[in-house]
Design an enzyme around this catalytic site. Structure first.
Site, mmCIF file in Angstrom:
data_model
loop_
_atom_site.group_PDB
_atom_site.id
_atom_site.type_symbol
_atom_site.label_atom_id
_atom_site.label_comp_id
_atom_site.label_asym_id
_atom_site.label_seq_id
_atom_site.Cartn_x
_atom_site.Cartn_y
_atom_site.Cartn_z
ATOM 1 N N ARG A 77 -0.839 14.907 12.966
ATOM 2 C CA ARG A 77 -0.002 14.598 11.800
ATOM 3 C C ARG A 77 0.099 15.831 10.911
ATOM 4 O O ARG A 77 -0.576 15.942 9.901
ATOM 5 C CB ARG A 77 -0.577 13.406 11.040
ATOM 6 C CG ARG A 77 -0.592 12.142 11.859
ATOM 7 C CD ARG A 77 -1.208 10.996 11.112
ATOM 8 N NE ARG A 77 -0.281 10.330 10.231
ATOM 9 C CZ ARG A 77 -0.621 9.296 9.462
ATOM 10 N NH1 ARG A 77 -1.845 8.848 9.471
ATOM 11 N NH2 ARG A 77 0.269 8.720 8.686
ATOM 12 N N ARG A 130 -8.667 -0.821 4.390
ATOM 13 C CA ARG A 130 -7.745 0.197 3.845
ATOM 14 C C ARG A 130 -6.348 -0.379 3.637
ATOM 15 O O ARG A 130 -5.601 0.111 2.787
ATOM 16 C CB ARG A 130 -7.663 1.396 4.792
ATOM 17 C CG ARG A 130 -8.936 2.207 4.869
ATOM 18 C CD ARG A 130 -8.728 3.476 5.663
ATOM 19 N NE ARG A 130 -7.558 4.203 5.189
ATOM 20 C CZ ARG A 130 -6.916 5.144 5.853
ATOM 21 N NH1 ARG A 130 -7.345 5.493 7.049
ATOM 22 N NH2 ARG A 130 -5.866 5.745 5.350
ATOM 23 N N LYS A 152 0.846 -1.207 0.000
ATOM 24 C CA LYS A 152 0.000 0.000 0.000
ATOM 25 C C LYS A 152 0.874 1.247 0.000
ATOM 26 O O LYS A 152 0.675 2.167 -0.791
ATOM 27 C CB LYS A 152 -0.896 -0.009 1.247
ATOM 28 C CG LYS A 152 -1.575 1.312 1.529
ATOM 29 C CD LYS A 152 -2.493 1.235 2.720
ATOM 30 C CE LYS A 152 -1.858 1.617 4.038
ATOM 31 N NZ LYS A 152 -1.560 3.047 4.198
ATOM 32 N N ASN A 153 1.855 1.276 0.912
ATOM 33 C CA ASN A 153 2.625 2.503 1.097
ATOM 34 C C ASN A 153 3.598 2.782 -0.034
ATOM 35 O O ASN A 153 4.252 3.825 -0.050
ATOM 36 C CB ASN A 153 3.363 2.478 2.442
ATOM 37 C CG ASN A 153 2.402 2.649 3.605
ATOM 38 O OD1 ASN A 153 1.214 2.913 3.396
ATOM 39 N ND2 ASN A 153 2.905 2.502 4.827
ATOM 40 N N CYS A 164 -5.883 8.160 9.034
ATOM 41 C CA CYS A 164 -5.960 7.408 10.287
ATOM 42 C C CYS A 164 -5.939 8.329 11.481
ATOM 43 O O CYS A 164 -5.220 9.324 11.495
ATOM 44 C CB CYS A 164 -4.742 6.510 10.419
ATOM 45 S SG CYS A 164 -4.929 4.948 9.646
ATOM 46 N N ASP A 210 4.204 0.990 12.135
ATOM 47 C CA ASP A 210 3.025 0.281 11.632
ATOM 48 C C ASP A 210 2.919 -1.139 12.194
ATOM 49 O O ASP A 210 1.875 -1.779 12.043
ATOM 50 C CB ASP A 210 3.032 0.237 10.095
ATOM 51 C CG ASP A 210 2.677 1.589 9.496
ATOM 52 O OD1 ASP A 210 2.203 2.466 10.240
ATOM 53 O OD2 ASP A 210 2.882 1.764 8.275
HETATM 54 C C1 UD1 Z 1 3.930 6.961 6.226
HETATM 55 C C2 UD1 Z 1 3.103 5.709 6.061
HETATM 56 C C3 UD1 Z 1 2.545 5.250 7.400
HETATM 57 C C4 UD1 Z 1 3.670 5.098 8.415
HETATM 58 C C5 UD1 Z 1 4.517 6.354 8.467
HETATM 59 C C6 UD1 Z 1 5.754 6.210 9.338
HETATM 60 C C7 UD1 Z 1 2.232 5.955 3.818
HETATM 61 C C8 UD1 Z 1 1.066 6.153 2.942
HETATM 62 N N1 UD1 Z 1 2.027 5.973 5.143
HETATM 63 O O1 UD1 Z 1 3.051 7.974 6.700
HETATM 64 O O2 UD1 Z 1 1.890 3.994 7.204
HETATM 65 O O3 UD1 Z 1 3.110 4.878 9.697
HETATM 66 O O4 UD1 Z 1 4.976 6.697 7.145
HETATM 67 O O5 UD1 Z 1 6.531 5.140 8.920
HETATM 68 O O6 UD1 Z 1 3.329 5.719 3.350
HETATM 69 N N2 UD1 Z 1 5.461 14.832 10.605
HETATM 70 C C9 UD1 Z 1 5.552 16.168 10.918
HETATM 71 N N3 UD1 Z 1 5.501 17.074 9.896
HETATM 72 C C10 UD1 Z 1 5.360 16.692 8.598
HETATM 73 C C11 UD1 Z 1 5.272 15.320 8.297
HETATM 74 C C12 UD1 Z 1 5.319 14.401 9.329
HETATM 75 O O7 UD1 Z 1 5.682 16.543 12.081
HETATM 76 O O8 UD1 Z 1 5.325 17.563 7.708
HETATM 77 C C13 UD1 Z 1 5.480 13.843 11.706
HETATM 78 C C14 UD1 Z 1 4.176 13.064 11.791
HETATM 79 O O9 UD1 Z 1 3.214 13.784 12.510
HETATM 80 C C15 UD1 Z 1 4.608 11.812 12.486
HETATM 81 C C16 UD1 Z 1 6.025 11.592 11.938
HETATM 82 O O10 UD1 Z 1 6.443 12.848 11.423
HETATM 83 O O11 UD1 Z 1 4.677 12.006 13.871
HETATM 84 C C17 UD1 Z 1 6.120 10.526 10.851
HETATM 85 O O12 UD1 Z 1 5.306 10.895 9.767
HETATM 86 P P1 UD1 Z 1 5.650 10.514 8.261
HETATM 87 O O13 UD1 Z 1 6.952 9.803 8.209
HETATM 88 O O14 UD1 Z 1 5.489 11.739 7.429
HETATM 89 O O15 UD1 Z 1 4.488 9.503 7.925
HETATM 90 P P2 UD1 Z 1 3.500 9.501 6.692
HETATM 91 O O16 UD1 Z 1 4.251 9.782 5.435
HETATM 92 O O17 UD1 Z 1 2.303 10.275 7.003
#
Ligand code: UD1
Length: 416
Positions: free
Chosen positions: A121, A396, A23-24, A116, A303
């Site tokens: 986030r 999902r 998925k990711n 989620c 995850d």
């Molecule tokens: C992706 C994955 C999700 C996984 C996560 C961490 C997908 C579709 N989803 O989510 O399944 O749990 O990586 O491995 O690939 N953050 C900030 N500012 C930002 C962006 C992120 O503070 O601009 C924080 C988030 O709130 C969170 C952390 O960074 O606490 C990790 O987020 P991120 O690595 O961005 O995860 P996703 O890309 O949303």
């Protein structure tokens, strides 16, 4: 009427399972199909609600999409740069269309994402990074409005190696003039899959550990690409095998991508055998207590935090599970406790899991994808009947969940 999953637990899972596409990885690959008008053909695409949502999204933005049975073709021009709010609210990864839209059309309007329910986030890292590449960002009526008159390469330092921000910046920099270097980039295997895909289309991207260098190009070509296998789904089935004291083999996996889990399972005394593209777990006793801390890759994946916590509710002794990636990702804890688990939480994002000799089935609710996976694992390991509501969350992230588990000998059914 809300759909339910009923599990009659206590049967050790046994057998072999082919793991589907990730998925990711599929989601960013689909978003990056917006970077070209040429035909992008993806294979090994998982049959999931989130994939449907992303396909609807690129369709709403003008692309024609077709395909069946794990294959998808996307082609055509972008004819709108407004991402529909209902799709972005459904799934946070929809936000990934921001960079390709602004790179190709000079403007993007994307609502602030939902997805989620796992803590705050924000998207600040995405936006600050894009600003470094020459994108002007404004926030209007709950939407991000991004404008750019051509993107220019630059050095970008991420304060945190966010997966989504890294993907967003790779896509933007691919179309920017000159060179971009992303420092402290995420190193998840799905990032490498996106890079391989874009390079196959003519992008010039090199990964050197946590630094990613990108030379911008003007156009990307058509391509055909196989989505990498889902390391999180693979991990979930392996954990389910261990939790039921069974013997489960997953095939079609990249064993190195699953290593952070395999090593932890070995630590817990579970037999883990890796061979070519398959991993087998076998266990006949309760696991040993261990300490788990979630971190960006190659740390233990957030995850799999909920699924491994379910396993540790059965361990000999007290385990410690610390979540550092998300602020709050513990909605599974009260539900696991309803089933007889003994988990206490501190306010520093740490769980203390006292292992128990037995669990009992009851009614529980899944509130996000991986919390749902933890409840399924607990239900398979528990005595008696477990009824899980909130099945839509599992849809999902897990394709053919019921069939896959039945093929491993589990007794479960889904009903309205
Ligand atoms: C992706 C994955 C999700 C996984 C996560 C961490 C997908 C579709 N989803 O989510 O399944 O749990 O990586 O491995 O690939 N953050 C900030 N500012 C930002 C962006 C992120 O503070 O601009 C924080 C988030 O709130 C969170 C952390 O960074 O606490 C990790 O987020 P991120 O690595 O961005 O995860 P996703 O890309 O949303």
């Amino acid at each position: 009427m809300r759909e339910k999953l009923t599990i009659h637990g206590g049967t050790p899972l046994k057998g072999t399972l082919e793991i589907s596409g990730a998925k990711n990885s599929a989601l960013p690959l689909l978003a990056s199909s917006l970077l070209t008008e040429q035909r992008v053909h993806l294979t090994n695409v998982p049959d999931l609600k989130d994939v449907e949502t992303m396909l609807s999204m690129v369709g709403e933005l003008g692309k024609s999409t077709s395909g069946e049975a794990g294959e998808v073709s996307i082609a055509g021009k972008i004819d709108s740069n407004h991402a529909p709010a209902d799709l972005v609210k459904k799934m946070r990864a929809s936000f990934l269309v921001l960079a390709p839209l602004v790179a190709r059309t000079g403007k993007a309007e994307v609502p602030i994402p939902g997805g989620c329910n796992i803590g705050t986030r924000p998207v600040d890292l995405h936006l600050k990074g894009l600003e470094r590449l020459g994108v002007n960002i404004a926030q209007e009526d709950g939407k991000i409005v991004a404008r750019a008159d051509g993107l220019s390469g630059n050095d970008v330092f991420l304060n945190y190696p966010s997966v989504g921000a890294t993907e967003q910046l790779i896509m933007a920099a691919t179309m920017a003039k000159g060179e971009t270097a992303i420092y402290n980039a995420a190193q998840e295997p799905e990032i490498r899959d996106l890079v391989n895909f874009l390079n196959q289309m003519g992008a010039e991207i090199r990964i050197n550990g946590s630094i990613i260098r990108i030379n911008g190009v003007e156009e990307l070509d058509r391509t055909e690409y196989r989505v990498m296998s889902d390391r999180i789904a693979a991990g979930t089935y392996l954990i389910a095998g261990a939790a039921t004291a069974g013997s489960v083999t997953v095939t079609g996996v990249d064993t190195s991508a699953v290593k952070p889990l395999s090593l932890k399972l070995k630590n817990a005394g579970i037999t883990v055998r890796e061979k070519d593209n398959s991993i087998k777990v076998a266990s006949s006793e309760r696991p040993e207590n261990i300490e788990v801390i979630t971190l960006p890759y190659p740390g233990f994946p957030t995850d799999l935090q909920a699924p491994i916590t379910a396993l540790l509710t059965l361990a000999r002794g007290k385990s410690v599970v610390k979540e550092t990636v998300f602020d709050s990702r513990f909605d599974h804890v009260p539900e696991l406790n309803k089933m007889g688990a003994d988990i206490s939480m501190t306010n520093s994002n740490t769980l203390f899991v006292e292992g128990k000799t037995s669990l009992r089935g009851t009614e529980v609710e899944a509130t996000d994808i991986r919390a749902g996976a933890a409840l399924v694992i607990e239900g398979l390991a528990a005595e008696g009947k477990t009824t899980i509501t909130g099945v839509k969350h599992l849809d999902r992230g897990y394709s053919n969940l019921v069939t896959n588990l039945r093929n491993l000998g589990a007794q479960l059914e889904r009903h309205k």
